[in-house]
Design a protein around this motif. Structure first.
Motif, PDB file in Angstrom:
ATOM      1  N   THR A 170       0.825  -1.209   0.000  1.00  0.00           N
ATOM      2  CA  THR A 170       0.000   0.000   0.000  1.00  0.00           C
ATOM      3  C   THR A 170       0.863   1.265   0.000  1.00  0.00           C
ATOM      4  O   THR A 170       0.620   2.211  -0.765  1.00  0.00           O
ATOM      5  CB  THR A 170      -0.936  -0.006   1.223  1.00  0.00           C
ATOM      6  OG1 THR A 170      -1.789  -1.158   1.158  1.00  0.00           O
ATOM      7  CG2 THR A 170      -1.781   1.255   1.258  1.00  0.00           C
TER       8      THR A 170
ATOM      9  N   LEU B  70      -3.295  -1.544 -10.581  1.00  0.00           N
ATOM     10  CA  LEU B  70      -3.717  -2.945 -10.773  1.00  0.00           C
ATOM     11  C   LEU B  70      -2.866  -3.897  -9.951  1.00  0.00           C
ATOM     12  O   LEU B  70      -3.370  -4.901  -9.414  1.00  0.00           O
ATOM     13  CB  LEU B  70      -3.652  -3.298 -12.260  1.00  0.00           C
ATOM     14  CG  LEU B  70      -4.659  -2.588 -13.180  1.00  0.00           C
ATOM     15  CD1 LEU B  70      -4.416  -2.984 -14.636  1.00  0.00           C
ATOM     16  CD2 LEU B  70      -6.086  -2.910 -12.763  1.00  0.00           C
TER      17      LEU B  70
ATOM     18  N   TRP C 266      -1.501  -3.177  -7.106  1.00  0.00           N
ATOM     19  CA  TRP C 266      -1.959  -3.058  -5.711  1.00  0.00           C
ATOM     20  C   TRP C 266      -3.232  -3.868  -5.484  1.00  0.00           C
ATOM     21  O   TRP C 266      -3.369  -4.540  -4.454  1.00  0.00           O
ATOM     22  CB  TRP C 266      -2.205  -1.582  -5.388  1.00  0.00           C
ATOM     23  CG  TRP C 266      -2.685  -1.377  -3.980  1.00  0.00           C
ATOM     24  CD1 TRP C 266      -1.933  -1.322  -2.853  1.00  0.00           C
ATOM     25  CD2 TRP C 266      -4.051  -1.218  -3.557  1.00  0.00           C
ATOM     26  NE1 TRP C 266      -2.723  -1.128  -1.743  1.00  0.00           N
ATOM     27  CE2 TRP C 266      -4.034  -1.056  -2.157  1.00  0.00           C
ATOM     28  CE3 TRP C 266      -5.269  -1.168  -4.244  1.00  0.00           C
ATOM     29  CZ2 TRP C 266      -5.199  -0.870  -1.423  1.00  0.00           C
ATOM     30  CZ3 TRP C 266      -6.430  -0.983  -3.506  1.00  0.00           C
ATOM     31  CH2 TRP C 266      -6.388  -0.834  -2.112  1.00  0.00           C
ATOM     32  N   PHE C 267      -4.166  -3.804  -6.442  1.00  0.00           N
ATOM     33  CA  PHE C 267      -5.393  -4.597  -6.312  1.00  0.00           C
ATOM     34  C   PHE C 267      -5.073  -6.092  -6.274  1.00  0.00           C
ATOM     35  O   PHE C 267      -5.704  -6.861  -5.530  1.00  0.00           O
ATOM     36  CB  PHE C 267      -6.355  -4.298  -7.471  1.00  0.00           C
ATOM     37  CG  PHE C 267      -7.226  -3.104  -7.237  1.00  0.00           C
ATOM     38  CD1 PHE C 267      -8.216  -3.138  -6.267  1.00  0.00           C
ATOM     39  CD2 PHE C 267      -7.068  -1.949  -7.986  1.00  0.00           C
ATOM     40  CE1 PHE C 267      -9.037  -2.035  -6.054  1.00  0.00           C
ATOM     41  CE2 PHE C 267      -7.875  -0.841  -7.776  1.00  0.00           C
ATOM     42  CZ  PHE C 267      -8.858  -0.877  -6.806  1.00  0.00           C
TER      43      PHE C 267
ATOM     44  N   ALA D 193      -5.984  -8.569  -3.207  1.00  0.00           N
ATOM     45  CA  ALA D 193      -6.776  -9.778  -3.429  1.00  0.00           C
ATOM     46  C   ALA D 193      -6.082 -10.993  -2.823  1.00  0.00           C
ATOM     47  O   ALA D 193      -6.727 -11.867  -2.229  1.00  0.00           O
ATOM     48  CB  ALA D 193      -7.018  -9.981  -4.929  1.00  0.00           C
TER      49      ALA D 193
END
Length: 282
Positions: free
Chosen positions: A139, A163, A165-166, A170
């Motif tokens: 983050t 993307l 980071w996502f 996940a």
């Protein structure tokens, strides 16, 4: 003729009968040879080995000393209310925390009707330390990188950083969900470890086959109250042997050992607790 090594014989001595009774030889035999454990006729002829006593001098099978009464034979020890006060649950810290009455829906599907549920535990939160650290670090790093790239008007790289980071978040969420569904389960018959989200894995070991059990705690484990359990079995192939990061290892150790060696005591305690709860609710 008096005893040369002791005081002279005095027929009028008031303490003579007490001294003879105190110095009387008390037979000691194997506990397993007492009443109900053998047919030795030499014991049946001894009036002190009757229905009023345990069948032998010394300590009973429970480890408590029996008291020899000249008239009534061997009697179990008697304890006053003051002596028993320190043993009551409300007067001492509880070493074993209360259990939930019913298993969760996740656990109930793996129990067969005749076994009794004793508890289930998720792994300690330290089990999530690696994904949490990675998530926090990602983050900060990717957030700073996205801001830096946005200031340079590099839209494509900024999108890649977001993307990425996502994707990391996940993965962290997946690990947290996997931790939530990972359970250590104890019943009166076996221990089980159930884990997995898509592919479920159920490993079990019967308590009757456990030949040795220990738990290990690192300095961090002692500070945060978690440990690793190691189960040894009589068989060569073991479905589970090492269970890491279990919470309250001392409490869990006491539960498993008590279930292995004193199942009747566990059943009696739980029955008493259920009766007291029913009385309180009435």
């Amino acid at each position: 003729m008096g005893n040369p090594s002791g005081p002279p014989f005095d027929p009028d001595d008031p303490d003579r009968e007490r001294r003879e009774r105190d110095t009387e030889h008390i037979p000691r035999i194997d506990p397993d040879d007492g009443p109900g454990h053998g047919d030795d006729p030499s014991l049946s002829d001894d009036p002190t080995f009757g229905d009023d006593g345990p069948g032998y001098a010394g300590e009973g099978r429970s480890g408590r000393a029996w008291i020899r009464d000249p008239e009534a034979g061997y009697q179990p020890p008697q304890f006053s209310e003051d002596e028993l006060a320190g043993l009551r649950v409300e007067d001492v810290p509880r070493r074993v925390l209360p259990l939930d009455d019913e298993p969760s829906s996740l656990t109930a599907r793996y129990l067969f009707p005749t076994e009794r549920y004793r508890g289930e535990w998720k792994r300690h939160w330290i089990h999530l330390s690696t994904p949490i650290i990675i998530g926090v670090a990602a983050t900060f790093v990717l957030g700073y990188l996205s801001g830096f790239l946005a200031g340079r008007n590099v839209g494509a790289l900024t999108t890649v950083a977001v993307l990425l980071w996502f994707a990391v978040m996940a993965w962290v969420a997946w690990r947290v969900a996997d931790w939530w569904y990972d359970r250590f389960i104890l019943t009166n018959k076996r221990v089980m470890v159930v884990n997995g989200i898509v592919t479920r894995k159920v490993a079990m070991m019967p308590l009757a086959r456990v030949t040795d059990m220990k738990y290990e705690q690192t300095p961090a484990g002692r500070a945060l109250n978690y440990g690793t359990f190691v189960l040894e079995s009589a068989g060569q192939d073991q479905a589970l042997r090492e269970i890491k990061n279990l919470p309250n290892p001392n409490e869990l150790y006491l539960r498993v050992v008590e279930e292995m060696y004193e199942p009747q005591a566990v059943e009696a305690r739980l029955t008493k607790q259920a009766e007291e709860a029913a009385e309180d609710g009435a």
